[in-house]
Design a protein around this motif. Structure first.
Motif, mmCIF file in Angstrom:
data_model
loop_
_atom_site.group_PDB
_atom_site.id
_atom_site.type_symbol
_atom_site.label_atom_id
_atom_site.label_comp_id
_atom_site.label_asym_id
_atom_site.label_seq_id
_atom_site.Cartn_x
_atom_site.Cartn_y
_atom_site.Cartn_z
ATOM 1 N N PHE A 1 7.831 -6.595 61.821
ATOM 2 C CA PHE A 1 7.303 -5.903 62.999
ATOM 3 C C PHE A 1 8.301 -5.966 64.159
ATOM 4 C CE2 PHE A 1 5.117 -6.018 67.076
ATOM 5 C CZ PHE A 1 4.530 -4.756 67.063
ATOM 6 N N ASN A 2 8.880 -7.156 64.383
ATOM 7 C CA ASN A 2 9.862 -7.291 65.467
ATOM 8 C C ASN A 2 11.067 -6.397 65.237
ATOM 9 O OD1 ASN A 2 8.453 -9.050 67.077
ATOM 10 N ND2 ASN A 2 9.356 -10.872 66.173
ATOM 11 N N HIS A 3 11.516 -6.302 63.993
ATOM 12 C CA HIS A 3 12.650 -5.435 63.676
ATOM 13 C C HIS A 3 12.277 -3.979 63.938
ATOM 14 C CE1 HIS A 3 16.379 -4.273 61.814
ATOM 15 N NE2 HIS A 3 15.726 -3.441 61.011
ATOM 16 N N TRP A 4 11.081 -3.602 63.517
ATOM 17 C CA TRP A 4 10.608 -2.233 63.742
ATOM 18 C C TRP A 4 10.539 -1.936 65.237
ATOM 19 C CZ3 TRP A 4 6.044 -0.565 66.108
ATOM 20 C CH2 TRP A 4 5.775 0.794 66.004
ATOM 21 N N ALA A 5 10.011 -2.892 66.025
ATOM 22 C CA ALA A 5 9.908 -2.695 67.476
ATOM 23 C C ALA A 5 11.299 -2.541 68.099
ATOM 24 C CB ALA A 5 9.165 -3.864 68.118
ATOM 25 N N LEU A 6 12.256 -3.316 67.623
ATOM 26 C CA LEU A 6 13.627 -3.214 68.120
ATOM 27 C C LEU A 6 14.202 -1.833 67.813
ATOM 28 C CD1 LEU A 6 16.107 -4.686 69.350
ATOM 29 C CD2 LEU A 6 16.715 -5.329 67.020
ATOM 30 N N LEU A 7 13.948 -1.345 66.608
ATOM 31 C CA LEU A 7 14.428 -0.007 66.248
ATOM 32 C C LEU A 7 13.767 1.063 67.110
ATOM 33 C CD1 LEU A 7 14.535 -0.258 62.342
ATOM 34 C CD2 LEU A 7 16.466 -0.260 63.930
ATOM 35 N N GLN A 8 12.484 0.891 67.398
ATOM 36 C CA GLN A 8 11.785 1.847 68.251
ATOM 37 C C GLN A 8 12.390 1.850 69.651
ATOM 38 O OE1 GLN A 8 9.353 4.027 67.269
ATOM 39 N NE2 GLN A 8 9.881 3.267 65.248
#
Length: 173
Positions: free
Chosen positions: A117-124
């Protein structure tokens, strides 16, 4: 086919099965009083007994598994095998260890999901920044000029305190 009817795997025999000697030696030394030692032959005998016990339990669990028309031995089959073979006193501890293991697996899964989730949020966040630059209406040349201007401002701010320190009177010796 049960384990009793054939070899465990291709090209293997019961003689190939063992436990890590260093690990067993460490376990034995942790369980014995500090003034008691264990001979190599004794350690080897303990290993043979452990392998035989594991074989006995897994064979019985395999039979329970086959009776239930299952193809995979589950923890419940091991617990059933312990009970069938008269090791009822072991089942409480085995169930506790199983419960702890399942809890640890949940923690690992949640940790993994949290990282995803944190990686996804960073990509967003990166996409939003890229959109902001794209939507700024500036050409790539204008963006580069703006970036160079910001670098120059940063260098000037960094150099300013150093210049002030150089202008201070030096102490006389």
């Amino acid at each position: 086919m049960s384990d009793r009817e054939g070899n465990i795997g291709p090209g293997s025999s019961d003689d190939d099965l063992s436990l890590p000697k260093a690990t067993v030696a460490k376990m034995i030394s942790e369980l014995l009083p500090s003034d008691v030692t264990c001979a190599k032959e004794t350690r080897d005998l303990v290993i043979e007994c452990c392998v035989e016990f594991i074989h006995l339990i897994s064979s019985e669990a395999n039979e329970i598994c086959e009776q239930e028309s299952k193809k995979t031995i589950a923890p419940e089959h091991i617990i059933g095998a312990l009970k069938r073979l008269g090791f009822d006193s072991f089942t409480t501890e085995v169930e506790d260890v199983l419960k702890d293991h399942k809890q640890q697996q949940k923690v690992l899964v949640f940790s993994y999901l949290y990282a995803i989730f944190n990686h996804w949020a960073l990509l967003q966040d990166r996409e939003k920044k890229a959109d902001k630059i794209r939507d700024s209406g500036l050409t790539p040349e204008e963006l580069q000029a703006k970036q160079e201007e910001l670098f120059a401002l940063s260098r000037a701010k960094f150099a300013q305190p150093q210049q002030q320190q150089q202008q201070l009177p030096q102490p006389q010796t």
